[in-house]
Write a protein that holds these residues in place. Structure first.
Motif, PDB file in Angstrom:
ATOM      1  N   THR A 143     -39.172   3.537  -7.549  1.00 36.90           N
ATOM      2  CA  THR A 143     -38.686   3.701  -6.178  1.00 36.90           C
ATOM      3  C   THR A 143     -39.268   4.971  -5.559  1.00 36.90           C
ATOM      4  N   VAL A 144     -39.248   5.004  -4.255  1.00 40.03           N
ATOM      5  CA  VAL A 144     -39.674   6.200  -3.530  1.00 40.03           C
ATOM      6  C   VAL A 144     -38.728   7.345  -3.871  1.00 40.03           C
ATOM      7  N   GLY A 145     -39.290   8.438  -4.342  1.00 47.29           N
ATOM      8  CA  GLY A 145     -38.482   9.594  -4.701  1.00 47.29           C
ATOM      9  C   GLY A 145     -37.729   9.461  -6.004  1.00 47.29           C
ATOM     10  N   GLY A 146     -37.932   8.335  -6.723  1.00 47.34           N
ATOM     11  CA  GLY A 146     -37.232   8.136  -7.989  1.00 47.34           C
ATOM     12  C   GLY A 146     -35.737   7.932  -7.830  1.00 47.34           C
ATOM     13  N   ALA A 147     -35.287   7.621  -6.627  1.00 49.19           N
ATOM     14  CA  ALA A 147     -33.853   7.469  -6.354  1.00 49.19           C
ATOM     15  C   ALA A 147     -33.380   6.062  -6.716  1.00 49.19           C
ATOM     16  N   PRO A 148     -32.062   5.853  -6.814  1.00 50.77           N
ATOM     17  CA  PRO A 148     -31.543   4.502  -7.069  1.00 50.77           C
ATOM     18  C   PRO A 148     -32.041   3.517  -6.014  1.00 50.77           C
ATOM     19  N   ALA A 149     -32.289   2.285  -6.447  1.00 53.16           N
ATOM     20  CA  ALA A 149     -32.879   1.277  -5.564  1.00 53.16           C
ATOM     21  C   ALA A 149     -31.945   0.911  -4.417  1.00 53.16           C
ATOM     22  N   VAL A 150     -32.504   0.906  -3.190  1.00 52.02           N
ATOM     23  CA  VAL A 150     -31.738   0.499  -2.019  1.00 52.02           C
ATOM     24  C   VAL A 150     -32.333  -0.747  -1.357  1.00 52.02           C
ATOM     25  N   GLY A 151     -33.566  -1.116  -1.729  1.00 49.48           N
ATOM     26  CA  GLY A 151     -34.220  -2.270  -1.123  1.00 49.48           C
ATOM     27  C   GLY A 151     -35.688  -2.309  -1.508  1.00 49.48           C
TER      28      GLY A 151
END
Length: 482
Positions: free
Chosen positions: A318-326
């Motif tokens: 994911t972008v930024g390694g953050a939890p998936a939002v979409g």
């Protein structure tokens, strides 16, 4: 007088109102307004909100989705809107800031108005040094996701609103830079519709056959009280952004075939055969930007940007390694390629089950159909230009991919879904936001304006509307490569 409380669980904002306004109207102009890829028509379901209190009952679409939609909710009295902190959009080239120049120095500004994002670079007017580069989502997306929707909105009396949205976004970026008062000149590029909406011209003729632009710009104007140059467009759907991109990459610099491809909602293509320049555009739709995809999103923090196989199952980044939002555009292409490679989908696009990636985030059969249509349009456009020039795919010696999506996508996935042929890979180069780079060149190179004029004079527009050969090629390219 009634109150709408807006809370993120920590802070509370209170918005007073009278009457029974639509929730969207009350949130308009605030950071709390959800995105509306469908233009607020209650179709896409992307503007789901957590609202309680004295509000109107759910309409049929809300009952179908099991959520409340901000574009459908009417406020009848006091209500509470619970919001999450909004993810930040990650925009290519943003985040560059140098120190303030000497007081004796002035600056210039290059702006690319994209359908999805608006990006600005501030340059030292003497040295050409990039002092600031940042961007934001194009707020016109809250009215419509694509140019046709915005043309329709402008024709229905919302032209001033659309113009104000983009003007405020640009001046907001200039203000954020700290250089707004020191700007002595702008170059503002974008597709033809974006420039029409910026200048307040009626774009109605751009939305109906024969799709002719009465103004192709290439002239001096004024923006925010400063001189502004709007580069010349080629056609109603081959805009100044394509002109600037060709300028930035010197597409016609050598006498061998070169192809430029700016893949977005309106895919723009330019083919130089060594002597002649052919340009066209295809209505790819917004799937490559995550719009119209059930779990699609912009390139925000937490957007799935890569999907790949790991230990016989789908993994992702994911972008930024953050939890998936979409899923953003590059993730959508990877997901489509994974579905084909894993046997979840066949070459016709038939897909029985979704590709589940993380919790509720998944790639669905209808998403693959959206990708299938978009890739077929681009691939058919490329094939049509090659036929026009009398060239084969293997004749291309330089393949330039532009745009934020092009810079982020996995080329192997693009080939797997048939977006472009495998023989392009060895000669491919990725130019990022070439339209913005071209706008910067117009600020720093005294010969660039003349070079732009030569490109537009040289360009021959290939009209694909009603073209039977393009339609046949489109059908052929609907099949995914095996």
């Amino acid at each position: 007088m009634h109150i709408l409380e807006i809370t993120d669980g920590v802070t509370v904002s209170r918005v007073p109102f009278e009457g029974q306004p639509m929730l969207d109207r009350l949130l308009s102009g605030t950071r709390f307004l959800p995105e509306h890829p469908c233009g607020g028509r209650g179709i896409c379901g992307k503007c789901a909100v957590d609202i309680s209190g004295n509000v109107s009952g759910p309409v049929a679409r809300e009952k179908e989705l099991g959520v409340r939609l901000s574009c459908c909710v009417r406020l009848l009295g006091n209500a509470v809107l619970k919001v999450k902190s909004l993810p930040e959009m990650v925009i290519e080239g943003a985040g560059c800031t140098a120190g303030m120049p000497d007081e004796s120095r002035t600056v210039t500004a290059a702006v690319d108005i994209g359908t999805t994002t608006i990006v600005m670079r501030i340059l030292d007017s003497v040295t050409g040094e990039v002092l600031f580069s940042d961007g934001c989502r194009n707020p016109q997306r809250d009215i419509a996701a694509d140019v046709i929707g915005r043309i329709s909105a402008a024709s229905q009396g919302r032209s001033a609103e659309l113009r104000a949205l983009v003007e405020n976004a640009i001046t907001g970026l200039a203000g954020k830079s700290g250089y707004r008062e020191k700007i002595i000149r702008y170059v503002i590029t974008g597709n033809t519709t974006m420039l029409y909406l910026l200048t307040g011209l009626s774009p109605a003729a751009l939305g109906v056959a024969p799709f002719r632009a009465g103004c192709l710009f290439g002239a001096e104007s004024v923006f925010d009280g400063r001189p502004a140059y709007l580069p010349r467009c080629i056609h109603a759907f081959a805009g100044a952004d394509l002109t600037c991109a060709m300028l930035a990459v010197d597409l016609c610099r050598k006498d061998f075939p070169a192809l430029l491809c700016d893949i977005g909602t309106n895919g723009e293509l330019a083919l130089y055969d060594g002597n002649h320049l052919y340009v066209t555009s295809v209505a790819a739709g917004p799937a490559f930007e995550g719009v119209g995809i059930r779990c699609g999103c912009a390139g925000v923090t937490g957007a799935i940007s890569e999907v790949y196989r790991e230990h016989d199952h789908a993994a992702f980044r994911t972008v930024g390694g953050a939890p998936a939002v979409g899923l953003c555009g590059s993730g959508v292409i990877d997901a489509a390629a994974y579905a084909l490679n894993s046997g979840l989908a066949d070459e016709t696009g038939a897909m029985e089950e979704p590709l589940v990636l993380s919790g509720p985030v998944a790639f669905y059969p209808e998403d693959l159909r959206a990708v299938q249509t978009a890739k077929a349009a681009v691939a058919a456009g490329i094939a049509r230009l090659l036929k026009t020039a009398g060239l084969k795919e293997t004749d291309i010696k330089r393949f330039v991919v532009c745009g934020g999506f092009g810079a982020a996508m996995n080329p192997a996935s693009a080939v797997r879904i048939g977006l472009f042929p495998a023989c392009f890979l060895p000669v491919a180069e990725y130019a990022g936001n070439a339209a913005l780079a071209g706008a910067c060149r117009l600020l720093t190179d005294p010969d660039a304006a003349e070079a732009c004029e030569k490109l537009t004079d040289m360009a021959r527009h290939v009209d694909l509307g009603g073209d039977s050969e393009f339609n046949n090629l489109f059908i052929d390219h609907m099949i995914f490569p095996e």
